[in-house]
Design an enzyme around this catalytic site. Sequence first.
Site, PDB file in Angstrom:
ATOM      1  N   HIS A  62      54.847  87.226  35.099  1.00  0.00           N
ATOM      2  CA  HIS A  62      53.809  87.186  36.128  1.00  0.00           C
ATOM      3  C   HIS A  62      54.390  87.444  37.513  1.00  0.00           C
ATOM      4  O   HIS A  62      55.556  87.144  37.766  1.00  0.00           O
ATOM      5  CB  HIS A  62      53.142  85.805  36.153  1.00  0.00           C
ATOM      6  CG  HIS A  62      52.420  85.446  34.886  1.00  0.00           C
ATOM      7  ND1 HIS A  62      51.307  86.108  34.444  1.00  0.00           N
ATOM      8  CD2 HIS A  62      52.655  84.481  33.964  1.00  0.00           C
ATOM      9  CE1 HIS A  62      50.886  85.569  33.313  1.00  0.00           C
ATOM     10  NE2 HIS A  62      51.688  84.590  32.996  1.00  0.00           N
ATOM     11  N   SER A 349      51.656  77.308  31.733  1.00  0.00           N
ATOM     12  CA  SER A 349      51.454  78.682  31.254  1.00  0.00           C
ATOM     13  C   SER A 349      52.277  79.709  32.018  1.00  0.00           C
ATOM     14  O   SER A 349      51.989  80.894  31.954  1.00  0.00           O
ATOM     15  CB  SER A 349      49.966  79.022  31.302  1.00  0.00           C
ATOM     16  OG  SER A 349      49.427  78.605  32.518  1.00  0.00           O
TER      17      SER A 349
HETATM   18  C1  LIG Z   1      49.432  80.783  24.520  1.00  0.00           C
HETATM   19  C2  LIG Z   1      50.468  80.727  25.624  1.00  0.00           C
HETATM   20  C3  LIG Z   1      50.647  81.827  26.453  1.00  0.00           C
HETATM   21  C4  LIG Z   1      51.599  81.784  27.476  1.00  0.00           C
HETATM   22  N1  LIG Z   1      51.842  82.911  28.185  1.00  0.00           N
HETATM   23  C5  LIG Z   1      52.831  82.917  29.115  1.00  0.00           C
HETATM   24  C6  LIG Z   1      53.134  84.095  29.800  1.00  0.00           C
HETATM   25  O1  LIG Z   1      52.548  85.149  29.544  1.00  0.00           O
HETATM   26  N2  LIG Z   1      54.093  84.060  30.766  1.00  0.00           N
HETATM   27  C7  LIG Z   1      54.757  82.910  31.067  1.00  0.00           C
HETATM   28  O2  LIG Z   1      55.590  82.930  31.978  1.00  0.00           O
HETATM   29  N3  LIG Z   1      54.523  81.772  30.386  1.00  0.00           N
HETATM   30  C8  LIG Z   1      53.583  81.758  29.412  1.00  0.00           C
HETATM   31  N4  LIG Z   1      53.306  80.625  28.710  1.00  0.00           N
HETATM   32  C9  LIG Z   1      54.024  79.403  29.066  1.00  0.00           C
HETATM   33  C10 LIG Z   1      55.424  79.343  28.535  1.00  0.00           C
HETATM   34  O3  LIG Z   1      55.495  79.780  27.195  1.00  0.00           O
HETATM   35  C11 LIG Z   1      55.906  77.906  28.667  1.00  0.00           C
HETATM   36  O4  LIG Z   1      55.697  77.462  29.997  1.00  0.00           O
HETATM   37  C12 LIG Z   1      57.371  77.767  28.325  1.00  0.00           C
HETATM   38  O5  LIG Z   1      57.654  78.322  27.069  1.00  0.00           O
HETATM   39  C13 LIG Z   1      57.746  76.296  28.345  1.00  0.00           C
HETATM   40  O6  LIG Z   1      59.088  76.199  27.982  1.00  0.00           O
HETATM   41  P1  LIG Z   1      59.763  74.804  27.783  1.00  0.00           P
HETATM   42  O7  LIG Z   1      61.201  75.057  27.590  1.00  0.00           O
HETATM   43  O8  LIG Z   1      59.327  73.881  28.870  1.00  0.00           O
HETATM   44  O9  LIG Z   1      59.074  74.204  26.476  1.00  0.00           O
HETATM   45  P2  LIG Z   1      59.398  74.464  24.945  1.00  0.00           P
HETATM   46  O10 LIG Z   1      59.648  75.873  24.637  1.00  0.00           O
HETATM   47  O11 LIG Z   1      58.322  73.794  24.161  1.00  0.00           O
HETATM   48  O12 LIG Z   1      60.774  73.704  24.739  1.00  0.00           O
HETATM   49  C14 LIG Z   1      60.865  72.317  24.671  1.00  0.00           C
HETATM   50  C15 LIG Z   1      61.889  71.982  23.607  1.00  0.00           C
HETATM   51  O13 LIG Z   1      62.129  70.585  23.614  1.00  0.00           O
HETATM   52  C16 LIG Z   1      62.392  70.181  22.298  1.00  0.00           C
HETATM   53  N5  LIG Z   1      62.175  68.740  22.209  1.00  0.00           N
HETATM   54  C17 LIG Z   1      61.006  68.068  22.394  1.00  0.00           C
HETATM   55  N6  LIG Z   1      61.206  66.751  22.216  1.00  0.00           N
HETATM   56  C18 LIG Z   1      62.505  66.590  21.932  1.00  0.00           C
HETATM   57  C19 LIG Z   1      63.314  65.440  21.624  1.00  0.00           C
HETATM   58  N7  LIG Z   1      62.802  64.208  21.591  1.00  0.00           N
HETATM   59  N8  LIG Z   1      64.631  65.632  21.345  1.00  0.00           N
HETATM   60  C20 LIG Z   1      65.177  66.864  21.391  1.00  0.00           C
HETATM   61  N9  LIG Z   1      64.448  67.993  21.660  1.00  0.00           N
HETATM   62  C21 LIG Z   1      63.136  67.836  21.925  1.00  0.00           C
HETATM   63  C22 LIG Z   1      61.392  70.990  21.480  1.00  0.00           C
HETATM   64  O14 LIG Z   1      61.777  71.084  20.124  1.00  0.00           O
HETATM   65  C23 LIG Z   1      61.412  72.333  22.201  1.00  0.00           C
HETATM   66  O15 LIG Z   1      62.312  73.244  21.619  1.00  0.00           O
HETATM   67  C24 LIG Z   1      52.357  80.611  27.689  1.00  0.00           C
HETATM   68  C25 LIG Z   1      52.176  79.508  26.848  1.00  0.00           C
HETATM   69  C26 LIG Z   1      51.255  79.564  25.813  1.00  0.00           C
HETATM   70  C27 LIG Z   1      51.113  78.409  24.885  1.00  0.00           C
END
Ligand SMILES: Cc1cc2nc3c(=O)[nH]c(=O)nc-3n(C[C@H](O)[C@H](O)[C@H](O)COP(=O)(O)OP(=O)(O)OC[C@H]3O[C@@H](n4cnc5c(N)ncnc54)[C@H](O)[C@@H]3O)c2cc1C
Length: 467
Positions: A62, A349
């Site tokens: 984005h 997102s």
């Molecule tokens: C449908 C959809 C469309 C999207 N489109 C976009 C887009 O086009 N562009 C964009 O920039 N973003 C987009 N996003 C948002 C983006 O995908 C997320 O913001 C991002 O992936 C979040 O990453 P994260 O590392 O915070 O979470 P996650 O990828 O969920 O990682 C968190 C990790 O923590 C681990 N975890 C949880 N609890 C524990 C525990 N107790 N012990 C050890 N490990 C643990 C989990 O297993 C996981 O691997 C979209 C999201 C969705 C759902």
Amino acid sequence: MSVTRSGAPPVEPYDVAIVGAGVVGCAIARRLAHHPGLRVALVEAQDDVGQGTSKANTAILHTGFDAVPGSLEARLVREGSRELAAYAAESGIPVERVGALLVAWDEEQLAALPRLAEKARRNEYHDTRVLGAADLYAREPRLGPGALGALHVPGESIICSWTTTLAYATQAVRAGVDLYLEAPITHAGHADGVHRLDTPRGPLHARRLVNAAGLHADTLDRSLGHDDFTVTPRRGQLVVHDTFARALVRHILLPVPTALGKGVLVAPTVYGNVLLGPTAEDLDDKGDTGSTAEGLRRLREQGRRILPALLEEEVTAVYAGLRAATGHDDYRIAAHPGQGYVTVGGIRSTGLTASLAIAAHVTGLLADTGLDLGARRPLEPVRMPNLGEAFPRPHQRPDLVAADPEYGTLVCHCERVSRGEIRDALAGPVPPRSLDGLRRRTRARAGRCQGFYCGAAVRALFEEAQG
Ligand SMILES: Cc1cc2nc3c(=O)[nH]c(=O)nc-3n(C[C@H](O)[C@H](O)[C@H](O)COP(=O)(O)OP(=O)(O)OC[C@H]3O[C@@H](n4cnc5c(N)ncnc54)[C@H](O)[C@@H]3O)c2cc1C
């Protein structure tokens, strides 16, 4: 440097432990890896990096044109977008700057376009342009009838989200970060300046803790005595259309946004497919990534209006991801200096786009908690295998094939994945632990046959590498 999925962590505390190896946790690990004086652990519940929300999104880089002006998210998306575009060019992550069109289907939406352009300017994005219907149809001839105009946002891009997470993890691990897989934190406590994280593999100790646990960040936050936010998983179901559909659409086609979110889009992918989705459904179950008949029916209904010809195309796959919605209009990133703890919650997102800027912000917050980062060095650059269609794939490169014929020996014919690419992925610094992990690194089994023809051959190579 190590990647392990069994065995107890060392007794000596790490300087920093990051919980969650999604795109955000991996970006933070990579950022901290610039400081060779720090001992850093990245702790992940699942058997691979990027297995949570980070593997199931719409993969749009984005510009941040539509963020809430003045919010932390707006700043981090804006900065992260530029940083990730530059990083992708350096490291071989496929990106295509296809641009977006926010299509107005009625007078009210048409009237909203200048306001959206003004909002974009407040977000420091100045390249939008309002198009009339004739211009719009000249740009997107297959768009459904009845559109009145659009806002053109030329900077919106598509990217490979799988390669992004893996590139961060690869650089972090190569620079000395210890990646613990299959290590879910079951309990967290803090005493005498040290965090104790209990996992089935044994306790892991760290002086600083970063909570990047995505959908589960609220649970970990509460176990450390905070009650700042509650994550409500917001499911987004998506339909992936076959590569034959790619010629139907040139831009990311977005609706004019509503309070519930960005709405349903039609977008090309860097692999040459066309996505339709996502839905926005608030659920209770943080594990419910299933697709539903009702969700897919509604998507098809909306898709029929946007790009009628898409409905005639074959569907390759369906999937769903869960956004970490919190009811707040911004990320929930907070430092708790007394505890040596930083929460990185509510990355809903836009987390893929903002990941590098979130990592820089969190590193600053860690320093504010008193962490001495020490000297900073550049990281050894990483060059990722190209999974994108807009750039030459290995089998299309005579130089590579001549030097190593395995790059010319196709195993997955739908996605044209060679034996050489599969071999390289299996021997990588963060190797796949499953066939799905191998798919995210190579595209093997991701095509129209979904592994019907190549599945056995891919599995044989995978099992051979496991020994
Ligand atoms: C449908 C959809 C469309 C999207 N489109 C976009 C887009 O086009 N562009 C964009 O920039 N973003 C987009 N996003 C948002 C983006 O995908 C997320 O913001 C991002 O992936 C979040 O990453 P994260 O590392 O915070 O979470 P996650 O990828 O969920 O990682 C968190 C990790 O923590 C681990 N975890 C949880 N609890 C524990 C525990 N107790 N012990 C050890 N490990 C643990 C989990 O297993 C996981 O691997 C979209 C999201 C969705 C759902």
